[in-house]
Motif scaffolding. Structure first.
Motif, PDB file in Angstrom:
ATOM      1  N   SER A   1      -3.992   5.246  -6.364  1.00  0.00           N
ATOM      2  CA  SER A   1      -3.749   4.877  -4.968  1.00  0.00           C
ATOM      3  C   SER A   1      -4.990   5.014  -4.104  1.00  0.00           C
ATOM      4  O   SER A   1      -5.159   4.274  -3.120  1.00  0.00           O
ATOM      5  CB  SER A   1      -2.624   5.737  -4.387  1.00  0.00           C
ATOM      6  OG  SER A   1      -2.970   7.113  -4.406  1.00  0.00           O
TER       7      SER A   1
ATOM      8  N   PHE B   1      -1.082   5.304   4.058  1.00  0.00           N
ATOM      9  CA  PHE B   1      -1.446   6.017   2.827  1.00  0.00           C
ATOM     10  C   PHE B   1      -0.994   7.481   2.879  1.00  0.00           C
ATOM     11  O   PHE B   1      -0.425   8.003   1.917  1.00  0.00           O
ATOM     12  CB  PHE B   1      -2.953   5.928   2.615  1.00  0.00           C
ATOM     13  CG  PHE B   1      -3.452   6.711   1.443  1.00  0.00           C
ATOM     14  CD1 PHE B   1      -3.147   6.335   0.145  1.00  0.00           C
ATOM     15  CD2 PHE B   1      -4.227   7.853   1.622  1.00  0.00           C
ATOM     16  CE1 PHE B   1      -3.598   7.058  -0.947  1.00  0.00           C
ATOM     17  CE2 PHE B   1      -4.680   8.579   0.550  1.00  0.00           C
ATOM     18  CZ  PHE B   1      -4.367   8.192  -0.747  1.00  0.00           C
TER      19      PHE B   1
ATOM     20  N   ALA C   1       1.025   4.271  -2.912  1.00  0.00           N
ATOM     21  CA  ALA C   1       0.828   5.681  -2.559  1.00  0.00           C
ATOM     22  C   ALA C   1       1.994   6.538  -3.036  1.00  0.00           C
ATOM     23  O   ALA C   1       1.805   7.710  -3.409  1.00  0.00           O
ATOM     24  CB  ALA C   1       0.647   5.819  -1.049  1.00  0.00           C
TER      25      ALA C   1
ATOM     26  N   THR D   1      -6.423   2.072  -1.643  1.00  0.00           N
ATOM     27  CA  THR D   1      -6.592   2.310  -0.207  1.00  0.00           C
ATOM     28  C   THR D   1      -8.011   1.971   0.232  1.00  0.00           C
ATOM     29  O   THR D   1      -8.223   1.383   1.305  1.00  0.00           O
ATOM     30  CB  THR D   1      -6.269   3.778   0.113  1.00  0.00           C
ATOM     31  OG1 THR D   1      -4.939   4.083  -0.338  1.00  0.00           O
ATOM     32  CG2 THR D   1      -6.365   4.047   1.610  1.00  0.00           C
TER      33      THR D   1
ATOM     34  N   VAL E   1      -4.102   1.809   8.048  1.00  0.00           N
ATOM     35  CA  VAL E   1      -4.208   1.983   6.588  1.00  0.00           C
ATOM     36  C   VAL E   1      -4.102   3.460   6.207  1.00  0.00           C
ATOM     37  O   VAL E   1      -3.362   3.835   5.281  1.00  0.00           O
ATOM     38  CB  VAL E   1      -5.528   1.376   6.079  1.00  0.00           C
ATOM     39  CG1 VAL E   1      -5.756   1.758   4.611  1.00  0.00           C
ATOM     40  CG2 VAL E   1      -5.503  -0.131   6.219  1.00  0.00           C
TER      41      VAL E   1
ATOM     42  N   LEU F   1       0.829  -1.206   0.000  1.00  0.00           N
ATOM     43  CA  LEU F   1       0.000   0.000   0.000  1.00  0.00           C
ATOM     44  C   LEU F   1       0.861   1.253   0.000  1.00  0.00           C
ATOM     45  O   LEU F   1       0.589   2.220  -0.729  1.00  0.00           O
ATOM     46  CB  LEU F   1      -0.928  -0.009   1.213  1.00  0.00           C
ATOM     47  CG  LEU F   1      -1.784   1.240   1.417  1.00  0.00           C
ATOM     48  CD1 LEU F   1      -2.716   1.462   0.224  1.00  0.00           C
ATOM     49  CD2 LEU F   1      -2.588   1.146   2.716  1.00  0.00           C
TER      50      LEU F   1
END
Length: 415
Positions: free
Chosen positions: A128, A168, A120, A132, A164, A116
């Motif tokens: 992205s 991100f 990003a 996410t 998360v 992830l």
């Protein structure tokens, strides 16, 4: 032969590949060229994913999960850690696969976090963002199907959302910083190219101003020898001497200009001093040189002591105007008037009879490229002034220039 750069790109590829290099984007399935820094970062990311997987496995062992599930967890956890090395080649695909697996399996969570973060950093928000969102959606089945023994489901979901979003946001910040660095480098490269272009224009203008004057002198004296082969020996000797002198001066000026080009550093770090430049005080010598070549030039100089930069621009304007008059008007009277006042402007007017500019009246007329008056206009505009030229009702061709003369001048102008 072009020497490869440290990152594996050749010099002619570096300019176009720069955004990809800075953003770490190997392209969709393209060959990844890792620099030393990339290897260090990828190794750190691999160890980070392995560390999170090990911590999750310790916690998973404490939950007494079924043996088949533990076997699946360990295999997928090991494979997900190894797949981190593919994050530069297939960042989006890897992130989607790991996000889907993390909806039930726990040991892929470390690699999913790394994937992830990679998306990003490497991809714009339109890519992205959905990745996410997918990671957030997979938290729901994980919390429902794999409840934690020491944590309520609500707190577990909140912790997952926080992780998360933090990963991100961190990736977005890193991407923005890299884009800023790339933008600054592009501006620096653009400024360097602009400086080189301006320097080339300055040298070209200098060569035109100097060499056109010298070569027109040579043509004038050579024309006199051609059309007056029966001239007295003294006049022939004087014309030959003038030809030799002007040829020597032209070669000397050309060597100085080429020397500046030859000794300039390729990277532009070396500062090469400019060749000695004429000033307003050298104007009488220019007029005397033209008179010695046979021109009828009258100088009316009503001002002295102008700053060096201002005087140099005016000198070049007069020099080019006299060169044009010599090429197009022949041996006709030319009048030069220089006037001005500090705090206002410095002006010059160069005029000659218009009828003498007809090519039919000038045997052996010197051809021109038509760049002289254009160069004069550009020089005047660069100095903040203006220039006009053309025929007058009185039957003259006039070149007039006005250059600003500020009250206070810089130290460079006064030296």
């Amino acid at each position: 032969m072009t020497r490869p750069r440290e990152d594996g790109l050749r010099a002619h590829e570096y300019r176009w590949a720069l955004p990809s290099v800075l953003l770490g984007d190997g392209g969709a399935g393209g060959r990844v060229r890792r620099s030393t820094r990339d290897w260090i970062v990828d190794t750190a990311m691999f160890l980070f994913a392995c560390g999170l997987t090990f911590l999750s496995m310790v916690e998973l062992d404490a939950q007494n999960q079924p043996v088949p599930l533990m076997a699946v967890e360990q295999v997928t956890g090991a494979l997900s850690c190894v797949s981190v090395w593919l994050r530069r080649r297939w960042p989006v695909g890897l992130a989607v696969v790991l996000a889907v697996l993390s909806s039930y399996l726990e040991l892929v969570g470390g690699a999913a976090v790394v994937a992830l973060f990679t998306v990003a950093v490497h991809r714009p928000f339109k890519v992205s963002g959905p990745v996410t969102l997918l990671n957030l959606l997979t938290l729901a089945p994980y919390v429902v199907l794999r409840p934690q023994t020491d944590m309520e489901r609500g707190w577990a979901a909140a912790l997952g959302v926080a992780v998360v979003l933090t990963v991100f946001a961190w990736g977005i910040v890193v991407r923005a910083r890299r884009q800023l660095v790339w933008s600054l480098r592009q501006r620096a490269d653009g400024a360097a190219e602009e400086a080189k272009r301006l320097e080339r224009e300055r040298i070209a203008r200098e060569m035109h101003d100097v060499l056109a004057h010298r070569i027109s002198m040579l043509s004038l004296h050579a024309g006199a020898l051609e059309f007056r082969p029966d001239a007295p020996a003294a006049e022939i000797a004087r014309a030959a001497g003038a030809i030799r002198t002007n040829a020597h001066l032209a070669l000397q000026d050309l060597r100085e200009v080429i020397g500046v080009l030859r000794h300039s550093a390729p990277d532009g770090d070396e500062v090469v001093p400019d060749r000695p430049q004429p000033t307003l005080a050298d104007l009488p010598a220019l007029v005397e040189e033209c008179r010695h070549a046979g021109m009828d030039v009258q100088l009316d100089q009503r001002v002295a002591g102008a700053p060096e930069g201002l005087g140099r621009n005016l000198y070049r304007i007069v020099q080019e105007a006299l060169t044009n008059a010599r090429k197009h008007a022949g041996a006709v009277p030319v009048r030069v008037v220089v006037a001005g006042e500090r705090g206002k402007e410095l002006s010059v007017e160069v005029s000659n009879p218009l009828w003498a500019r007809q090519p039919a009246r000038i045997p052996g007329r010197i051809p021109g490229a038509g760049a002289g008056l254009i160069g004069l206009t550009e020089r005047a505009e660069l100095a903040g002034g203006r220039l006009e030229h053309g025929a007058t009702p009185q039957g003259e061709f006039v070149v007039r220039a006005w250059l600003p003369w500020p009250v206070e001048t810089t130290r460079e102008d006064d030296t």
